[in-house]
Design an enzyme around this catalytic site. Structure first.
Site, PDB file in Angstrom:
ATOM      1  N   GLY A 249      24.128  -2.365   4.944  1.00 22.50           N
ATOM      2  CA  GLY A 249      24.034  -1.483   3.790  1.00 22.50           C
ATOM      3  C   GLY A 249      23.223  -0.226   3.991  1.00 22.50           C
ATOM      4  O   GLY A 249      22.967   0.506   3.023  1.00 22.50           O
ATOM      5  N   PRO A 292      24.589  -4.104  10.198  1.00 23.97           N
ATOM      6  CA  PRO A 292      25.015  -2.742   9.890  1.00 23.97           C
ATOM      7  C   PRO A 292      26.496  -2.532  10.204  1.00 23.97           C
ATOM      8  O   PRO A 292      26.984  -2.996  11.240  1.00 23.97           O
ATOM      9  CB  PRO A 292      24.154  -1.879  10.830  1.00 23.97           C
ATOM     10  CG  PRO A 292      23.785  -2.789  11.958  1.00 23.97           C
ATOM     11  CD  PRO A 292      23.755  -4.180  11.400  1.00 23.97           C
ATOM     12  N   ARG A 294      28.668   0.526   8.352  1.00 21.45           N
ATOM     13  CA  ARG A 294      28.799   1.972   8.166  1.00 21.45           C
ATOM     14  C   ARG A 294      27.871   2.767   9.092  1.00 21.45           C
ATOM     15  O   ARG A 294      28.294   3.762   9.692  1.00 21.45           O
ATOM     16  CB  ARG A 294      28.425   2.293   6.714  1.00 21.45           C
ATOM     17  CG  ARG A 294      28.643   3.727   6.313  1.00 21.45           C
ATOM     18  CD  ARG A 294      27.990   4.012   4.947  1.00 21.45           C
ATOM     19  NE  ARG A 294      28.305   2.999   3.964  1.00 21.45           N
ATOM     20  CZ  ARG A 294      29.414   2.983   3.222  1.00 21.45           C
ATOM     21  NH1 ARG A 294      30.288   3.946   3.328  1.00 21.45           N
ATOM     22  NH2 ARG A 294      29.616   2.012   2.349  1.00 21.45           N
ATOM     23  N   CYS A 362      52.260  10.143  -3.411  1.00 24.57           N
ATOM     24  CA  CYS A 362      52.720  10.361  -4.783  1.00 24.57           C
ATOM     25  C   CYS A 362      51.725   9.812  -5.792  1.00 24.57           C
ATOM     26  O   CYS A 362      52.026   8.868  -6.535  1.00 24.57           O
ATOM     27  CB  CYS A 362      54.067   9.696  -4.977  1.00 24.57           C
ATOM     28  SG  CYS A 362      55.266  10.312  -3.825  1.00 24.57           S
TER      29      CYS A 362
HETATM   30  C1  LIG Z   1      30.063  -4.906   4.078  1.00 26.33           C
HETATM   31  C2  LIG Z   1      29.039  -5.834   4.590  1.00 26.33           C
HETATM   32  C3  LIG Z   1      28.154  -5.426   5.588  1.00 26.33           C
HETATM   33  C4  LIG Z   1      28.128  -4.024   6.135  1.00 26.33           C
HETATM   34  O1  LIG Z   1      27.777  -3.108   5.164  1.00 26.33           O
HETATM   35  P1  LIG Z   1      27.524  -1.576   5.558  1.00 26.33           P
HETATM   36  O2  LIG Z   1      27.242  -0.913   4.270  1.00 26.33           O
HETATM   37  O3  LIG Z   1      28.770  -1.089   6.200  1.00 26.33           O
HETATM   38  O4  LIG Z   1      26.373  -1.555   6.517  1.00 26.33           O
HETATM   39  C5  LIG Z   1      27.271  -6.353   6.094  1.00 26.33           C
HETATM   40  N1  LIG Z   1      27.261  -7.627   5.622  1.00 26.33           N
HETATM   41  C6  LIG Z   1      28.088  -8.053   4.662  1.00 26.33           C
HETATM   42  C7  LIG Z   1      28.043  -9.446   4.210  1.00 26.33           C
HETATM   43  C8  LIG Z   1      29.002  -7.180   4.109  1.00 26.33           C
HETATM   44  O5  LIG Z   1      29.820  -7.598   3.141  1.00 26.33           O
END
Ligand SMILES: *Cc1c(COP(=O)(O)O)cnc(C)c1O
Length: 432
Positions: A249, A292, A294, A362
């Site tokens: 996150g 991680p 993103r 569309c």
């Molecule tokens: C989506 C997710 C992540 C990765 O989240 P990012 O925002 O891409 O770092 C990690 N763990 C779990 C359980 C997720 O659902």
């Protein structure tokens, strides 16, 4: 100048990525095109890993959340960095297995894993399965028994921290489809049942509090809450939890105005909280996992499009239509996500106007963005949308039966194809 440090402008005034002219890439591979910079991906992996070494004595593992971006080549790169991988479906696991990924470093997630997925995960010997609910716990217990194996599990916990709001709030009971709630006692009951299972080994607890989070405080708070739960399990069940998975996150820079905390600071502060809380609670310091997605993939990628029509609606707005859209990047239509865009062949010019970049599907909502500062774009120009390495290719669809773009990896001036462009033939491949 640009949101990602791998982007630059060359003598021709063209945008470069990883030292390569993006206009040349567009000519060589066609558009739309996803470009991923391998060096950026590897650097992000190494920064996470070395901060765990520095601030937590190496007692931890980084697991790249492959839902952000996955293909065979990505799995090979991540595997070669010696870090782990998260998967949430049979397809993501199959990709990792086919890439030769060390399955003992794979975690299997999901709030509704099918029997087929649980069986495949056990067969592959994945390192841990993150159990979301009691039905799954019982089905996994049965599957592991049939296969005469013991599944290492973590429990997905809702720690009661909502980091989606800017100032995170503790809620009585979060409304989420993921995991077991702490405050109702549901999580404790799950731990009790898991400890009683013969074919699962409860090694850890997991939480993931949201995505694109810029502050460190909610992560610190989550770590405290989770350690409190580990202490409760030890006190009341006499069971030691040795692994704490704090999820992913971590926020990234999509716009120049974004200012996420560096990963190093996050790891430093969370490590400190874990150490002091463990002393205060009288529990052993757990092995730590972070996931991680993103932050590893997004800044490494861009998408290149070719401009078709330019449509000026006086007093209203200017539409710049490109040869892709919600099929290759559904994030605007899903979340009104913001991106930086550049006319790649005019990258040294001023961004002199604000435009709406529209896709070719569309749907009126099929936009890459509105009010985007951009150089004056005309038919035939190449537009680069920055920081699209995560949740673009992985979320792509074939809406309007548009074939998906290819993925090219670049590394210090070299480029190679990692995923081929889909063809109209691919579109009917499964039709009978
Ligand atoms: C989506 C997710 C992540 C990765 O989240 P990012 O925002 O891409 O770092 C990690 N763990 C779990 C359980 C997720 O659902």
């Amino acid at each position: 100048m640009f949101v990602s440090e791998n982007l630059n402008v060359n003598k021709k005034g063209h945008l470069t990525i990883g030292g390569i002219d993006t206009v040349d890439l567009a000519v060589q591979y066609g558009t739309p095109l996803y470009v991923m910079d391998e060096v950026m991906i590897r650097n992000a992996c190494r920064r996470f890993k070395s901060s765990i070494d520095k601030y937590y004595g190496g007692k931890g593992m980084v697991c790249y959340a492959s839902k952000a971006f996955s293909c065979l080549e990505m799995c090979r790169i991540i595997n070669s960095e010696g870090i782990g991988l998260d998967v949430v479906s049979i397809g993501e696991l199959y990709t990792a297995v086919k890439a030769g990924f060390d399955t003992s470093k794979i975690g299997f997630h999901g709030n509704n894993k099918t029997d087929e997925e649980l069986e495949y995960a056990v067969d592959c010997g994945v390192g841990h399965i993150i159990v979301d609910n009691i039905s799954e716990l019982l089905r996994l217990e049965k599957t592991a028994e049939e296969k005469k194996s013991k599944a290492r599990i973590m429990l997905r916990i809702k720690p009661g921290i909502d980091a989606h709001t800017h100032d995170f709030v503790k809620t009585g009971q979060i409304d989420s489809k993921f995991g077991f709630a702490l405050e109702t006692g549901e999580a404790f009951e799950a731990a009790k049942q898991a400890v009683e299972c013969e074919n699962v080994d409860l090694v850890g607890v997991h939480c993931h509090i949201g995505s694109q989070i810029f502050d460190i405080a909610p992560f610190e708070e989550a770590a405290k809450v989770m350690l409190g739960f580990i202490a409760e399990i030890k006190d009341k069940l006499g069971h030691e939890i040795s692994e704490l998975n704090l999820g992913g996150g971590f926020g990234i820079k999509y716009l120049n105005s974004h200012d996420p905390a560096p990963f190093e600071t996050y790891i430093e502060r969370v490590s400190e909280v874990v150490r002091s809380e463990c002393v205060a609670l009288g529990i052993a310091q757990p092995f730590i996992l972070i996931e991680p997605g993103r932050s590893i993939a997004a800044p490494a990628g861009i998408t290149l499009y070719k401009v078709g029509a330019r449509k000026e609606i006086p007093g209203i707005r200017t539409y710049i239509s490109v040869d892709g859209g919600m099929g290759d990047n559904p994030r605007y239509i899903l979340y009104q996500s913001e991106y930086e865009a550049v006319v790649a062949n005019k990258a040294s010019e001023e961004r002199s106007e604000k435009v709406t970049i529209a896709g070719k599907c569309c749907e009126s909502g099929d936009l890459i963005g509105e009010n985007m500062p951009l150089q004056h774009a005309e038919s035939g120009d190449i537009i680069a949308v920055c920081a699209t390495g995560a949740y673009n290719y992985s979320m792509a669809s074939n809406y309007n039966r548009i074939p998906k773009p290819p993925v090219v990896f670049v590394n210090n001036g070299e480029s190679r194809i990692a995923v081929k462009r889909e063809t109209p033939e691919d579109i009917i491949r499964n039709d009978v």
